[in-house]
Design a protein around this motif. Structure first.
Motif, PDB file in Angstrom:
ATOM      1  N   ARG A 128       0.843  -1.209   0.000  1.00  0.00           N
ATOM      2  CA  ARG A 128       0.000   0.000   0.000  1.00  0.00           C
ATOM      3  C   ARG A 128       0.871   1.249   0.000  1.00  0.00           C
ATOM      4  N   TYR A 129       1.905   1.237   0.836  1.00  0.00           N
ATOM      5  CA  TYR A 129       2.809   2.387   0.882  1.00  0.00           C
ATOM      6  C   TYR A 129       3.512   2.578  -0.458  1.00  0.00           C
ATOM      7  N   PHE A 130       3.902   1.476  -1.081  1.00  0.00           N
ATOM      8  CA  PHE A 130       4.550   1.534  -2.388  1.00  0.00           C
ATOM      9  C   PHE A 130       3.642   2.211  -3.414  1.00  0.00           C
ATOM     10  N   LYS A 131       2.373   1.834  -3.437  1.00  0.00           N
ATOM     11  CA  LYS A 131       1.432   2.412  -4.401  1.00  0.00           C
ATOM     12  C   LYS A 131       1.219   3.903  -4.132  1.00  0.00           C
ATOM     13  N   LYS A 132       1.232   4.287  -2.854  1.00  0.00           N
ATOM     14  CA  LYS A 132       1.100   5.714  -2.520  1.00  0.00           C
ATOM     15  C   LYS A 132       2.321   6.491  -3.006  1.00  0.00           C
ATOM     16  N   ASP A 133       3.494   5.912  -2.812  1.00  0.00           N
ATOM     17  CA  ASP A 133       4.711   6.552  -3.319  1.00  0.00           C
ATOM     18  C   ASP A 133       4.694   6.624  -4.838  1.00  0.00           C
ATOM     19  N   LEU A 134       4.226   5.572  -5.467  1.00  0.00           N
ATOM     20  CA  LEU A 134       4.185   5.509  -6.922  1.00  0.00           C
ATOM     21  C   LEU A 134       3.332   6.645  -7.496  1.00  0.00           C
ATOM     22  N   ALA A 135       2.311   7.026  -6.755  1.00  0.00           N
ATOM     23  CA  ALA A 135       1.413   8.092  -7.197  1.00  0.00           C
ATOM     24  C   ALA A 135       2.047   9.479  -7.090  1.00  0.00           C
ATOM     25  N   LYS A 136       3.233   9.546  -6.457  1.00  0.00           N
ATOM     26  CA  LYS A 136       3.894  10.841  -6.259  1.00  0.00           C
ATOM     27  C   LYS A 136       5.016  11.082  -7.263  1.00  0.00           C
ATOM     28  N   PHE A 137       4.979  10.397  -8.401  1.00  0.00           N
ATOM     29  CA  PHE A 137       6.002  10.608  -9.416  1.00  0.00           C
ATOM     30  C   PHE A 137       6.108  12.091  -9.772  1.00  0.00           C
ATOM     31  N   ASN A 138       7.340  12.606  -9.758  1.00  0.00           N
ATOM     32  CA  ASN A 138       7.641  13.983 -10.137  1.00  0.00           C
ATOM     33  C   ASN A 138       6.995  15.024  -9.229  1.00  0.00           C
ATOM     34  N   LYS A 139       6.678  14.666  -7.986  1.00  0.00           N
ATOM     35  CA  LYS A 139       6.178  15.640  -7.014  1.00  0.00           C
ATOM     36  C   LYS A 139       7.384  16.287  -6.333  1.00  0.00           C
ATOM     37  N   LYS A 140       7.979  17.232  -7.040  1.00  0.00           N
ATOM     38  CA  LYS A 140       9.232  17.823  -6.582  1.00  0.00           C
ATOM     39  C   LYS A 140       9.097  18.474  -5.213  1.00  0.00           C
ATOM     40  N   SER A 141       7.934  19.058  -4.925  1.00  0.00           N
ATOM     41  CA  SER A 141       7.747  19.740  -3.649  1.00  0.00           C
ATOM     42  C   SER A 141       7.782  18.778  -2.464  1.00  0.00           C
ATOM     43  N   LEU A 142       7.547  17.488  -2.720  1.00  0.00           N
ATOM     44  CA  LEU A 142       7.538  16.486  -1.655  1.00  0.00           C
ATOM     45  C   LEU A 142       8.851  15.718  -1.556  1.00  0.00           C
ATOM     46  N   ALA A 143       9.699  15.855  -2.557  1.00  0.00           N
ATOM     47  CA  ALA A 143      10.901  15.023  -2.644  1.00  0.00           C
ATOM     48  C   ALA A 143      11.804  15.186  -1.424  1.00  0.00           C
ATOM     49  N   LYS A 144      11.924  16.401  -0.913  1.00  0.00           N
ATOM     50  CA  LYS A 144      12.851  16.632   0.193  1.00  0.00           C
ATOM     51  C   LYS A 144      12.360  16.055   1.519  1.00  0.00           C
ATOM     52  N   PHE A 145      11.122  15.573   1.550  1.00  0.00           N
ATOM     53  CA  PHE A 145      10.573  15.011   2.786  1.00  0.00           C
ATOM     54  C   PHE A 145      10.650  13.491   2.841  1.00  0.00           C
ATOM     55  N   ALA A 146      11.105  12.863   1.763  1.00  0.00           N
ATOM     56  CA  ALA A 146      11.153  11.397   1.683  1.00  0.00           C
ATOM     57  C   ALA A 146      12.466  10.869   2.269  1.00  0.00           C
ATOM     58  N   ASP A 147      12.564   9.551   2.383  1.00  0.00           N
ATOM     59  CA  ASP A 147      13.799   8.922   2.842  1.00  0.00           C
ATOM     60  C   ASP A 147      14.919   9.183   1.833  1.00  0.00           C
ATOM     61  N   HIS A 148      14.615   9.041   0.547  1.00  0.00           N
ATOM     62  CA  HIS A 148      15.481   9.401  -0.569  1.00  0.00           C
ATOM     63  C   HIS A 148      14.620  10.147  -1.597  1.00  0.00           C
ATOM     64  N   TYR A 149      15.259  10.697  -2.607  1.00  0.00           N
ATOM     65  CA  TYR A 149      14.529  11.168  -3.777  1.00  0.00           C
ATOM     66  C   TYR A 149      15.379  10.855  -5.001  1.00  0.00           C
ATOM     67  N   CYS A 150      14.726  10.753  -6.126  1.00  0.00           N
ATOM     68  CA  CYS A 150      15.412  10.485  -7.393  1.00  0.00           C
ATOM     69  C   CYS A 150      15.323  11.743  -8.258  1.00  0.00           C
ATOM     70  N   ILE A 151      16.462  12.333  -8.541  1.00  0.00           N
ATOM     71  CA  ILE A 151      16.492  13.529  -9.372  1.00  0.00           C
ATOM     72  C   ILE A 151      17.007  13.172 -10.759  1.00  0.00           C
ATOM     73  N   VAL A 152      16.338  13.698 -11.767  1.00  0.00           N
ATOM     74  CA  VAL A 152      16.709  13.432 -13.158  1.00  0.00           C
ATOM     75  C   VAL A 152      17.187  14.745 -13.773  1.00  0.00           C
ATOM     76  N   LEU A 153      18.448  14.756 -14.201  1.00  0.00           N
ATOM     77  CA  LEU A 153      19.042  15.928 -14.816  1.00  0.00           C
ATOM     78  C   LEU A 153      19.348  15.618 -16.280  1.00  0.00           C
ATOM     79  N   GLU A 154      18.975  16.535 -17.157  1.00  0.00           N
ATOM     80  CA  GLU A 154      19.222  16.350 -18.586  1.00  0.00           C
ATOM     81  C   GLU A 154      20.239  17.376 -19.047  1.00  0.00           C
ATOM     82  N   LYS A 155      21.234  16.928 -19.783  1.00  0.00           N
ATOM     83  CA  LYS A 155      22.275  17.835 -20.259  1.00  0.00           C
ATOM     84  C   LYS A 155      21.703  18.787 -21.291  1.00  0.00           C
ATOM     85  N   LYS A 156      22.013  20.071 -21.134  1.00  0.00           N
ATOM     86  CA  LYS A 156      21.511  21.075 -22.061  1.00  0.00           C
ATOM     87  C   LYS A 156      22.249  21.000 -23.395  1.00  0.00           C
TER      88      LYS A 156
END
Length: 259
Positions: free
Chosen positions: A231-259
């Motif tokens: 259940r927790y996994f599915k709740k996390d899954l629903a937060k894809f790209n919620k940048k405002s919440l990323a800093k509150f998680a255990d980890h966050y995944c940041i995606v950087l694209e080269k200009k």
């Protein structure tokens, strides 16, 4: 970072994290992000930093990426090499994060999972990003899983233990000494906003990893509760790209694209 900092956990890491309910749930969240940006890895050149015991490297090799898996710890490298020996599209190398410029190749993707880059202080992390820029092909990406400063789980857990210093330890700019199975490792924490300073990179997304799924040190509380972790996994899954919440998680995944 010392090359021996994580050698002592190489043979138990999979049992203590990779193969646990929490470890599998958090890793699946990261893989979900990788799959969104790379629906196919066929022919993609990947440099993995801090490969640990090679769990991610195996998956990338199975998806036909050309993977160079690296780690500073020789015992981690040995474990990874044993897992990847059947793959002709995978190589393993001992490599210090601070010397990635010694890799004589360009990549479509540089990937680092589960806080390996948190062993770098701010100047070292900035240097890593600069060196990575030179190793990435045009329009290539960095996908990095980082431990933030403001994680709710840790604050609540240590507050309940009446340990306010530990509850807010991630806030310290000078970093903290973290206990890794009996060995003290200097660790630094970065919120997603830290990466806004790098002018050669666009921040594509920052996704919480473990906003609902608990941190691994709580595994014993959930060993017999797989449905709750799901259940927790599915709740996390629903937060894809919620940048405002990323800093509150255990980890966050940041995606950087080269200009």
């Amino acid at each position: 970072m010392d090359r021996a900092d994580f050698d002592h956990i190489a043979n138990q890491y999979d049992a203590d994290f990779s193969n646990t309910l929490i470890g599998q749930a958090q890793r699946k969240l990261v893989w979900n992000i990788l799959d969104k940006y790379y629906p196919t890895f066929e022919g993609i050149d990947v440099l993995e930093i801090n490969c640990g015991t090679g769990v991610d490297a195996v998956r990338l090799a199975e998806k036909n990426a050309n993977i160079l898996a690296t780690d500073i710890a020789p015992e981690m490298v040995n474990v990874t090499r044993s897992k990847l020996k059947e793959f002709s599209n995978a190589k393993v190398q001992q490599l210090n994060i601070n010397h990635i410029e010694t890799v004589n190749q360009k990549f479509d993707l540089i990937f680092s999972n589960f806080g390996g880059l948190n062993c770098l202080d701010s100047s070292e992390l900035s240097s890593f990003i600069s060196k990575a820029t030179a190793l990435i092909k045009d329009d290539g990406m960095l996908i990095l899983v980082i431990m933030p400063q403001n994680t709710i789980w840790e604050t609540l857990y240590f507050s309940s233990k009446l340990s306010p210093k530990k509850a807010f330890r991630r806030m310290k700019k000078e970093g903290v000494t973290a206990n890794v199975e009996g060995k003290q490792v200097q660790t630094y924490y970065y919120n997603p906003s830290y990466f806004n300073q790098f002018k050669d990179w666009n921040v594509r997304s920052a996704t919480p990893i473990g906003l609902y799924v608990p941190p691994s040190y709580l595994e014993r509380r959930y060993t017999d509760k797989p449905k709750k972790i799901e259940r927790y996994f599915k709740k996390d899954l629903a937060k894809f790209n919620k940048k405002s919440l990323a800093k509150f998680a255990d980890h966050y995944c940041i995606v950087l694209e080269k200009k």
